[in-house]
Design an enzyme around this catalytic site. Structure first.
Site: not given
Length: 441
Positions: A227, A229, A250, A325, A348
């Site tokens: 992802g 970050g 992605e 989370l 995704g």
């Protein structure tokens, strides 16, 4: 070229004239993230503020401050209605303000797997007008979608009206449906401003520990999905000793570019799209955008290709890294709902969880810190507070800074014990008691 230049000039107009074609009551969509078109959105916001357009329904993913400062301003939400498919900081601020304003509902969340978004927007929603930033036209009459192929390349072509904002800072990127011909466009505006850049994220000791464990799970020849970050860049920074890595992701992040430039990623062992780094959208800094420009080793594809689990699984040794989370004691994952509100989205995650596990030798990793709220809350919980993003039957490897567990093949009792061991010690007794109440142990 002369014919295409003439056609281009015939469609070139001002932002105000371009958005003046948008009628009240229509369904609108726009490019996501760095492909949001600033000049067009500013002109549309001004038109809405003047009361010249009303009841616009805007469907989109991943907004930035560009939309937040224009069409998604709180005072315009009686005329422009957000139908968001991925909640970002912009929508979270709007939701908070709406709650403070008597509990007003201002953001409509549309649940969807990212891979399904082109079909959802085309078949189920029906988009009248699409607005997007593109790279400049080449001598053959083609723009490109640059950093964002995602849903844009298909929905733009399906919309009744397509308006593009040409920006010389948008990289020219090749790939499937990545090129857009000037003949497909209704109107063109020009606005040459630097692309939005992500701030360089800070890291903590938990991220470093998780990043090291993930890196140890990546073999030579692996195909990576990550992802955006701090964590993805940390993982990438520890992979410089690997060989023949591939990328089918992605989101393309700066850490992956570092691996390509170092020769660690060459995509040589990929069974699908060999030799090519494949992504559906890119978010980072200027150096990454410059790297993408006119680079034949990098290709963008629509999200219903990149995120299709059947496509993902065709490459061997896929390593997929996603965040959570909350994770409950059976292994179900909530990656999108927090404190009673939609916080992000499914995105995704489930696409890659399933695709990576179906890959020969593949690993799907869900990673998170053991605690939240500065240590006051556990991310390992007895029951999720929100919807299930990844079902327990799909969860493979779970990781916190305290270790990791492979949940495949484990009974509910074995899962609960393994997950409690990944929780912070201050919460383990409470989780054990909850597990007994739930008849898990």
């Amino acid at each position: 070229m002369m014919g295409f230049t003439t056609l281009y000039k015939s469609k070139l107009t001002t932002p105000a004239e371009a958005v003046g074609r948008i009628a009240s009551g229509v369904k609108l969509s726009m490019g996501m993230a760095m492909t949001e078109p600033p000049a067009l959105l500013k002109a549309l916001a001004e038109r809405a503020a003047a009361g010249q357009v009303d009841d616009l329904k805007v469907y989109y993913f991943e907004s930035t401050r560009i939309a937040g400062n224009t069409i998604l301003r709180y005072e315009l939400l009686n005329r422009i209605r957000p139908y968001c498919m991925f909640i970002s900081a912009v929508e979270r601020a709007l939701i908070k303000r709406g709650m403070e304003d008597g509990g007003r509902k201002v953001v409509n969340y549309v649940p969807s797997n990212f891979s399904q978004s082109p079909r959802v927007l085309i078949e189920h929603v029906g988009i009248d007008t699409f607005l997007v930033t593109v790279s400049p036209m080449d001598r053959h009459g083609y723009f490109t979608f640059g950093t964002g192929n995602d849903y844009s390349s298909k929905v733009a072509r399906a919309a009744r009206h397509l308006i593009v904002e040409v920006n010389e800072h948008m990289p020219r990127v090749y790939g499937s449906l990545a090129q857009l011909h000037v003949s497909e466009v209704e109107a063109v505006v020009e606005n040459h401003i630097p692309l939005t850049e992500l701030p360089v994220p800070g890291t903590g000791p938990e991220d470093v520990a998780i990043g090291k464990m993930i890196a140890e799970m990546v073999p030579d020849g692996a195909c990576l999905q990550m992802g955006v970050g701090a964590l993805p860049n940390l993982v990438c920074s520890q992979l410089h000793g690997r060989k023949d890595l591939g990328i089918h992701t992605e989101a393309l992040c700066p850490g992956m570019i570092d691996l390509i430039e170092a020769g660690v990623v060459n995509n040589r062992r990929k069974r699908l799209n060999p030799g090519k780094t494949v992504y559906t959208f890119a978010m980072g800094q200027k150096a990454m955008y410059d790297f993408l420009d006119d680079n034949p080793s990098v290709e963008s594809y629509p999200v219903d290709y990149v995120n299709d689990p059947n496509i993902i699984a065709q490459n061997d040794n896929v390593v997929s890294i996603n965040a959570a989370l909350q994770i409950d004691l059976t292994g179900a994952v909530n990656a999108e709902h927090l404190l009673g509100h939609q916080y992000s989205a499914t995105g995704g995650q489930l696409d890659f969880v399933r695709g990576a596990y179906a890959s020969r030798g593949g690993k799907s990793i869900i990673a998170c810190h053991s605690t939240a709220a500065r240590g006051k809350a556990s991310r390992i919980v007895a029951r999720l507070d929100g919807p299930v993003t990844t079902p327990r039957i799909d969860t493979h490897i779970v990781m916190t800074e305290l270790g990791w567990a492979d949940l495949k093949g484990k009974s509910s009792t074995e899962r609960a014990k393994a997950l409690i061991a990944l929780a912070h010690p201050q919460f383990r007794d409470g989780l054990t008691a909850a597990a007994k109440d739930l008849h898990l142990v």
